[in-house]
Motif scaffolding. Structure first.
Motif, mmCIF file in Angstrom:
data_model
loop_
_atom_site.group_PDB
_atom_site.id
_atom_site.type_symbol
_atom_site.label_atom_id
_atom_site.label_comp_id
_atom_site.label_asym_id
_atom_site.label_seq_id
_atom_site.Cartn_x
_atom_site.Cartn_y
_atom_site.Cartn_z
ATOM 1 N N UNK A 93 46.851 15.929 117.185
ATOM 2 C CA UNK A 93 45.595 15.519 117.824
ATOM 3 C C UNK A 93 45.471 14.002 117.943
ATOM 4 N N UNK A 94 46.022 13.281 116.983
ATOM 5 C CA UNK A 94 45.910 11.820 116.978
ATOM 6 C C UNK A 94 46.862 11.159 117.962
ATOM 7 N N UNK A 95 47.884 11.899 118.404
ATOM 8 C CA UNK A 95 48.927 11.331 119.251
ATOM 9 C C UNK A 95 48.926 11.897 120.666
ATOM 10 N N UNK A 96 48.294 13.040 120.861
ATOM 11 C CA UNK A 96 48.310 13.717 122.150
ATOM 12 C C UNK A 96 47.511 12.949 123.199
ATOM 13 N N UNK A 97 47.958 13.048 124.448
ATOM 14 C CA UNK A 97 47.222 12.426 125.550
ATOM 15 C C UNK A 97 45.841 13.046 125.698
ATOM 16 N N UNK A 98 45.698 14.299 125.247
ATOM 17 C CA UNK A 98 44.407 14.996 125.332
ATOM 18 C C UNK A 98 43.551 14.781 124.092
ATOM 19 N N UNK A 99 44.085 14.075 123.086
ATOM 20 C CA UNK A 99 43.364 13.857 121.836
ATOM 21 C C UNK A 99 42.665 12.501 121.800
ATOM 22 N N UNK A 100 42.378 12.034 120.577
ATOM 23 C CA UNK A 100 41.639 10.775 120.452
ATOM 24 C C UNK A 100 42.532 9.542 120.516
ATOM 25 N N UNK A 101 43.842 9.724 120.435
ATOM 26 C CA UNK A 101 44.844 8.654 120.558
ATOM 27 C C UNK A 101 44.646 7.545 119.533
ATOM 28 N N UNK A 102 44.189 7.920 118.364
ATOM 29 C CA UNK A 102 44.012 6.937 117.297
ATOM 30 C C UNK A 102 45.273 6.763 116.456
ATOM 31 N N UNK A 103 46.259 7.641 116.680
ATOM 32 C CA UNK A 103 47.515 7.498 115.973
ATOM 33 C C UNK A 103 47.355 7.504 114.463
ATOM 34 N N UNK A 104 47.956 6.510 113.818
ATOM 35 C CA UNK A 104 47.939 6.449 112.357
ATOM 36 C C UNK A 104 46.607 5.945 111.792
ATOM 37 N N UNK A 105 45.672 5.602 112.683
ATOM 38 C CA UNK A 105 44.337 5.229 112.217
ATOM 39 C C UNK A 105 43.492 6.474 111.936
ATOM 40 N N UNK A 106 43.931 7.608 112.429
ATOM 41 C CA UNK A 106 43.254 8.886 112.200
ATOM 42 C C UNK A 106 43.838 9.527 110.943
ATOM 43 N N UNK A 164 53.348 12.698 124.179
ATOM 44 C CA UNK A 164 52.721 11.380 124.263
ATOM 45 C C UNK A 164 53.063 10.490 123.071
ATOM 46 N N UNK A 165 53.537 11.100 121.990
ATOM 47 C CA UNK A 165 53.947 10.327 120.818
ATOM 48 C C UNK A 165 55.051 9.330 121.171
ATOM 49 N N UNK A 177 51.927 1.828 123.208
ATOM 50 C CA UNK A 177 53.037 1.022 123.740
ATOM 51 C C UNK A 177 54.339 1.235 122.973
ATOM 52 N N UNK A 178 54.536 2.482 122.525
ATOM 53 C CA UNK A 178 55.779 2.814 121.845
ATOM 54 C C UNK A 178 55.788 2.538 120.359
ATOM 55 N N UNK A 179 54.678 2.023 119.817
ATOM 56 C CA UNK A 179 54.653 1.668 118.395
ATOM 57 C C UNK A 179 54.648 2.903 117.487
#
Length: 337
Positions: A76-89, A120-121, A126-128
């Motif tokens: 969910x944190x990495x998906x284009x349909x999710x919140x895109x918060x990555x490791x902040x989530x 989307x991961x 930007x690839x981080x």
């Protein structure tokens, strides 16, 4: 026989593919108790540990070393349909628990890893995100790079009539192998007929049907009435999403969120959503897969876990490659015990 273990096991989509390829599941971990119930019903001989991965430990839970550790960590944190918060989530941070467990195994760490997530991961932040994951795995002693990040589509590569592309990261231990050859371009296969997955002639219980005069039902009925039998339609918020004939829209966990997120069709009785068993088949699960009766588990929860699952067809495709690689390149005297 090679041994494997599963993190974020869900209802066992990855485990089923691994076992079909010849692996033995030594243990599994899953937090969601509804998923654990379904998992136990379908893998009665497996040791599934119910609980938070943050509380799981090699010593405390007596986790056996395995040849392959696999898992679909929360997307969910990495998906284009999710919140895109990555490791902040908080869910995104759960990836680091995989690293912790690998480190706890020490010299007995898994010989290979198979990790699943959203495509989307690869490009998020930007690839981080992917660079962080690959660096962490490399520091644990694994051969892995972007070329070992494989995009596999349930339709193109496994023949299911559902377009469902997922990312799989394959890593090999530097203690056992000289490199990581997993950079495959998978063959495109012929799509199976969607009629084999939908029970159009069988009238279902009233729960699945929607009144065509309903403001949403009227839109779906208008769309489907113009199309051939076995066509599917789906609402996205307030509009009808075009669905190509012969295909099912990507099934997601949102199916369990209420509303009309489950795809609809027209059968002999009227306008209805896909049943749980039809969704299971479209995900690549066998007809023998067991689900709890409605009296014991809400249908919404079942739809959600199906949408969250990894297709066993896809996992089997990858598991066979991994099994063959281990068989050809690993000294039998160094197998996990």
């Amino acid at each position: 026989m090679f041994n494997c273990a599963s993190l974020f096991a869900g209802i066992g989509g990855l485990c089923m593919g691994m076992e079909r390829a010849g692996f033995n599941t030594a243990w599994a971990n899953e937090f969601n108790l509804d998923c654990v119930r379904v998992y136990k019903d379908n893998f009665p001989n497996s040791n599934i540990i119910a609980g938070d991965i943050r509380e799981l430990s090699v010593e405390g839970n007596n986790l056996a070393p395995v040849d392959v550790l696999h898992g679909g960590f929360p997307c969910q944190s990495f998906s284009a349909a999710g919140n895109r918060l990555g490791f902040e989530d908080e869910r995104g941070k759960l990836f680091h628990q995989i690293i912790r467990l690998i480190e706890e195994f020490g010299e007995k760490k898994p010989k290979m890893l198979l990790l699943e997530n959203a495509p989307n991961l690869l490009i998020g932040d930007d690839g981080e995100w992917i660079e962080t994951i690959l660096t962490e795995l490399q520091l644990c002693g694994y051969w892995v790079s972007k070329r070992n990040c494989l995009l596999v589509d349930a339709n193109k590569h496994c023949g299911l009539p559902q377009r469902r592309e997922r990312l799989f990261i394959v890593a090999t231990s530097q203690d056992y192998f000289l490199d990581n050859p997993f950079d495959y371009n998978f063959d495109v296969v012929e799509k199976e007929d969607i009629q084999n997955f939908i029970e159009l002639e069988e009238v279902k219980e009233d729960y699945y049907y929607l009144d065509k005069d309903n403001r949403f039902g009227s839109k779906l009925n208008e769309d489907l009435s113009k199309k051939p039998n076995y066509s599917l339609s789906q609402l996205r918020k307030t509009y009808v999403r075009p669905v190509e004939y012969g295909f099912c829209p990507t099934l997601t966990a949102n199916m369990g969120a209420g509303g009309h997120n489950v795809p609809f069709l027209l059968d002999a009785k009227g306008l209805r959503k896909l049943t749980e068993s039809e969704c299971l088949k479209l995900q690549g699960f066998p007809e023998t897969f067991k689900l709890p009766p409605a009296s014991e588990m809400a249908k919404g929860k079942i739809y959600q876990m199906i949408g969250n699952s990894v297709s066993p067809r896809v996992s089997e495709l990858l598991a066979k490659l991994i099994y063959n690689y281990l068989s050809e390149n690993l000294d039998e005297n160094r197998l996990a015990v």
